[in-house]
Design a protein around this motif. Structure first.
Motif, PDB file in Angstrom:
ATOM      1  N   ASP A  24      -0.502  15.186   2.615  1.00 19.80           N
ATOM      2  CA  ASP A  24      -0.916  13.939   1.980  1.00 19.80           C
ATOM      3  C   ASP A  24      -1.511  14.245   0.619  1.00 19.80           C
ATOM      4  OD1 ASP A  24      -0.197  12.794   4.363  1.00 19.80           O
ATOM      5  OD2 ASP A  24      -2.186  12.020   4.864  1.00 19.80           O
ATOM      6  N   VAL A  25      -1.121  13.466  -0.376  1.00 18.91           N
ATOM      7  CA  VAL A  25      -1.638  13.651  -1.725  1.00 18.91           C
ATOM      8  C   VAL A  25      -2.331  12.355  -2.137  1.00 18.91           C
ATOM      9  CG1 VAL A  25      -1.023  14.147  -4.118  1.00 18.91           C
ATOM     10  CG2 VAL A  25       0.263  15.216  -2.271  1.00 18.91           C
ATOM     11  N   GLU A  26      -3.584  12.470  -2.504  1.00 21.79           N
ATOM     12  CA  GLU A  26      -4.350  11.303  -2.926  1.00 21.79           C
ATOM     13  C   GLU A  26      -3.948  10.894  -4.351  1.00 21.79           C
ATOM     14  OE1 GLU A  26      -6.559   9.553  -1.065  1.00 21.79           O
ATOM     15  OE2 GLU A  26      -5.987  10.871   0.590  1.00 21.79           O
ATOM     16  N   ASP A  27      -4.058   9.615  -4.633  1.00 25.92           N
ATOM     17  CA  ASP A  27      -3.794   9.091  -5.965  1.00 25.92           C
ATOM     18  C   ASP A  27      -4.931   9.549  -6.894  1.00 25.92           C
ATOM     19  OD1 ASP A  27      -3.363   7.638  -8.290  1.00 25.92           O
ATOM     20  OD2 ASP A  27      -3.054   5.728  -7.242  1.00 25.92           O
ATOM     21  N   PRO A  28      -4.610  10.278  -7.947  1.00 29.55           N
ATOM     22  CA  PRO A  28      -5.678  10.769  -8.846  1.00 29.55           C
ATOM     23  C   PRO A  28      -6.394   9.641  -9.584  1.00 29.55           C
ATOM     24  CG  PRO A  28      -3.528  11.280  -9.770  1.00 29.55           C
ATOM     25  CD  PRO A  28      -3.298  10.720  -8.394  1.00 29.55           C
ATOM     26  N   LYS A  29      -5.787   8.472  -9.629  1.00 30.22           N
ATOM     27  CA  LYS A  29      -6.407   7.346 -10.335  1.00 30.22           C
ATOM     28  C   LYS A  29      -7.429   6.619  -9.471  1.00 30.22           C
ATOM     29  CE  LYS A  29      -2.489   6.613 -13.358  1.00 30.22           C
ATOM     30  NZ  LYS A  29      -1.498   5.680 -13.850  1.00 30.22           N
ATOM     31  N   SER A  59       0.872  -1.174   0.000  1.00 25.32           N
ATOM     32  CA  SER A  59       0.000   0.000   0.000  1.00 25.32           C
ATOM     33  C   SER A  59       0.911   1.227   0.000  1.00 25.32           C
ATOM     34  CB  SER A  59      -0.917   0.008   1.226  1.00 25.32           C
ATOM     35  OG  SER A  59      -0.162   0.097   2.407  1.00 25.32           O
ATOM     36  N   TYR A  60       0.421   2.305  -0.600  1.00 24.35           N
ATOM     37  CA  TYR A  60       1.246   3.495  -0.759  1.00 24.35           C
ATOM     38  C   TYR A  60       0.548   4.714  -0.189  1.00 24.35           C
ATOM     39  CZ  TYR A  60       3.772   0.579  -4.043  1.00 24.35           C
ATOM     40  OH  TYR A  60       4.480  -0.423  -4.612  1.00 24.35           O
ATOM     41  N   LYS A  61       1.360   5.612   0.348  1.00 22.97           N
ATOM     42  CA  LYS A  61       0.900   6.915   0.807  1.00 22.97           C
ATOM     43  C   LYS A  61       1.909   7.927   0.281  1.00 22.97           C
ATOM     44  CE  LYS A  61       0.224   9.586   5.031  1.00 22.97           C
ATOM     45  NZ  LYS A  61       0.265   9.543   6.503  1.00 22.97           N
TER      46      LYS A  61
END
Length: 136
Positions: free
Chosen positions: A130-135, A121-123
């Motif tokens: 914190d930056v959310e995954d745009p995908k 899992s990635y953060k």
């Protein structure tokens, strides 16, 4: 368990564990490559298990050396397709006990061996946020 890995420029990093111990990762220079560290971690983990399992023969073990040879995928990602592990052990120990130790390490105790197919899992934290995954 937690480690911090700091970029040193180019492709070099310094990994520091919670006890302040460091490992220099640098595939181009003074350190080991990250994939070499995986092979070394696997060998070290299995070595610890083997010595613990063979504790009744501790006074008979003269030497233990573990060689790991990883065959990597030619395309990116260049993961390990297979890893050949050679356990060189010297001492007056029954072969059946050594194989038992190797198999127990592989199948039950070695956290590294059992993590090679782990779910990841990635953060991402960019500039402190914190930056959310745009995908997603």
């Amino acid at each position: 368990m937690k480690v911090s890995t700091k970029w040193n420029g180019e492709r070099a990093y310094t990994m520091t564990n919670q006890r302040g111990k460091t490992m220099h990762l640098d595939p181009d220079g003074e350190g080991v490559s990250p994939m070499e560290s995986v092979l070394g971690g696997l060998a070290g983990c299995m070595g610890i298990d083997i010595i613990m399992i063979l504790k009744p023969y501790a006074d008979k073990i003269k030497d233990l050396n573990i060689e790991t040879d990883g065959d990597r995928n030619e395309e990116i990602p260049k993961y390990f397709k297979s890893i050949a592990i050679t356990i060189n052990i010297d001492g007056d120990i029954p072969a059946s006990r050594v194989w038992r130790a190797v198999n127990l390490s592989d199948q039950k105790y070695c956290s590294v061996a059992n993590s090679l197919n782990a779910d990841l899992s990635y953060k991402v934290v960019l500039n402190g946020e914190d930056v959310e995954d745009p995908k997603k």
